[in-house]
Design a protein around this motif. Sequence first.
Motif, PDB file in Angstrom:
ATOM      1  N   THR A   9       0.858  -1.183   0.000  1.00  0.00           N
ATOM      2  CA  THR A   9       0.000   0.000   0.000  1.00  0.00           C
ATOM      3  C   THR A   9       0.894   1.232   0.000  1.00  0.00           C
ATOM      4  O   THR A   9       1.928   1.276   0.655  1.00  0.00           O
ATOM      5  CB  THR A   9      -0.937   0.036   1.224  1.00  0.00           C
ATOM      6  N   TYR A  10       0.493   2.206  -0.772  1.00  0.00           N
ATOM      7  CA  TYR A  10       1.256   3.439  -0.906  1.00  0.00           C
ATOM      8  C   TYR A  10       0.454   4.585  -0.317  1.00  0.00           C
ATOM      9  O   TYR A  10      -0.770   4.547  -0.273  1.00  0.00           O
ATOM     10  CB  TYR A  10       1.549   3.737  -2.378  1.00  0.00           C
ATOM     11  N   LYS A  12      -1.120   8.430  -0.200  1.00  0.00           N
ATOM     12  CA  LYS A  12      -1.852   9.215  -1.205  1.00  0.00           C
ATOM     13  C   LYS A  12      -0.900  10.035  -2.069  1.00  0.00           C
ATOM     14  O   LYS A  12      -1.097  10.157  -3.272  1.00  0.00           O
ATOM     15  CB  LYS A  12      -2.861  10.137  -0.522  1.00  0.00           C
ATOM     16  N   THR A  14       2.219   9.396  -2.882  1.00  0.00           N
ATOM     17  CA  THR A  14       2.940   8.528  -3.806  1.00  0.00           C
ATOM     18  C   THR A  14       2.049   8.141  -4.975  1.00  0.00           C
ATOM     19  O   THR A  14       2.474   8.165  -6.136  1.00  0.00           O
ATOM     20  CB  THR A  14       3.453   7.265  -3.080  1.00  0.00           C
ATOM     21  N   GLU A  15       0.795   7.816  -4.693  1.00  0.00           N
ATOM     22  CA  GLU A  15      -0.140   7.457  -5.758  1.00  0.00           C
ATOM     23  C   GLU A  15      -0.434   8.654  -6.663  1.00  0.00           C
ATOM     24  O   GLU A  15      -0.510   8.511  -7.880  1.00  0.00           O
ATOM     25  CB  GLU A  15      -1.425   6.891  -5.170  1.00  0.00           C
ATOM     26  N   LYS A  19       0.384   9.014 -10.654  1.00  0.00           N
ATOM     27  CA  LYS A  19      -0.687   9.344 -11.602  1.00  0.00           C
ATOM     28  C   LYS A  19      -0.271  10.511 -12.501  1.00  0.00           C
ATOM     29  O   LYS A  19      -0.453  10.468 -13.718  1.00  0.00           O
ATOM     30  CB  LYS A  19      -1.955   9.692 -10.818  1.00  0.00           C
TER      31      LYS A  19
END
Length: 102
Positions: A9-10, A12, A14-15, A19
């Motif tokens: 799990t990353y 927010k 990092t995500e 993106k």
Amino acid sequence: MKRSLEHITYGKDTEALAKFAKALGHPTRIAILKHLENQSCCFTGDLVDVFPLAQSTISQHLKELKNAGLIQGELKPPKIKYCINQENWQTAKTMFKDFFER
């Protein structure tokens, strides 16, 4: 033993950075953003006049940029007017700066 990334799990941030990076992963999308930075807004047809690509190709690149939140579209029937999403653009610039300066 192979490890799968599916269980990681990353955060927010990092995500969000990934993106933005994915959206910027094609030279045409970068060129579109540079063009939009120098314009207040423009229509898809305007971009077709600037870039030697089919309208469907331009539309696909705009879709990717919009999905990443880097641009926004305003419906002006029968056209869509695109411009940079200034809030997310600033967020992306800050995130990349922080990432590269670590």
